[in-house]
Motif scaffolding. Structure first.
Motif, PDB file in Angstrom:
ATOM      1  N   GLN A 159     108.339  41.640  75.244  1.00 15.06           N
ATOM      2  CA  GLN A 159     109.530  41.905  76.037  1.00 15.06           C
ATOM      3  C   GLN A 159     110.389  40.647  76.139  1.00 15.06           C
ATOM      4  N   ALA A 194     112.167  40.270  72.862  1.00 15.64           N
ATOM      5  CA  ALA A 194     113.269  41.228  72.740  1.00 15.64           C
ATOM      6  C   ALA A 194     114.463  40.783  73.574  1.00 15.64           C
ATOM      7  N   ALA A 242     114.847  45.889  66.580  1.00 22.95           N
ATOM      8  CA  ALA A 242     114.388  47.280  66.630  1.00 22.95           C
ATOM      9  C   ALA A 242     112.877  47.353  66.415  1.00 22.95           C
ATOM     10  N   GLU A 252     111.245  46.392  69.606  1.00 23.34           N
ATOM     11  CA  GLU A 252     111.355  47.508  70.557  1.00 23.34           C
ATOM     12  C   GLU A 252     110.326  48.596  70.249  1.00 23.34           C
ATOM     13  N   ARG A 253     110.105  48.866  68.961  1.00 18.90           N
ATOM     14  CA  ARG A 253     109.079  49.860  68.579  1.00 18.90           C
ATOM     15  C   ARG A 253     107.703  49.391  69.005  1.00 18.90           C
ATOM     16  N   ILE A 313     107.019  47.438  71.539  1.00 12.32           N
ATOM     17  CA  ILE A 313     106.952  47.572  72.998  1.00 12.32           C
ATOM     18  C   ILE A 313     106.713  49.029  73.375  1.00 12.32           C
ATOM     19  N   ALA A 314     107.413  49.953  72.716  1.00 13.24           N
ATOM     20  CA  ALA A 314     107.246  51.375  73.006  1.00 13.24           C
ATOM     21  C   ALA A 314     105.828  51.834  72.688  1.00 13.24           C
TER      22      ALA A 314
END
Length: 83
Positions: A5, A8, A71, A74-75, A77-78
């Motif tokens: 995080q 990001a 991106a 972010e993937r 983290i998801a």
């Protein structure tokens, strides 16, 4: 805040405020992309080869679009949130 995080957030604040969404994209060398992810150059090339992180060739030089790297983070983290 997790490392991913934090990364990001750092990458999001690196964008130039003067560039519009249709303006030029920030392109990173493979080494710069590896540094941003805190991984080795070899690992970064493996991520590119496997299609996990998109890249482009400009002449003989491979570049990673900064927004594609963000991106990817972010993937990650998801995916971590789904565990």
């Amino acid at each position: 805040m997790s490392n991913a995080q934090h990364l990001a957030l750092h990458m999001a604040t690196d964008a130039s405020p003067d560039e519009s969404s249709t303006g030029p994209r920030e392109m990173l060398t493979v080494e710069q992309a590896a540094d941003r992810l805190a991984v080795s150059r070899t690992t970064m090339f493996a991520l590119i080869k496997d299609g996990v992180v998109p890249s482009v060739l400009i002449g003989r030089n491979r570049r990673v679009p900064a927004d594609e790297l963000a991106a990817y983070v972010e993937r990650l983290i998801a995916q971590a949130g789904e565990c």
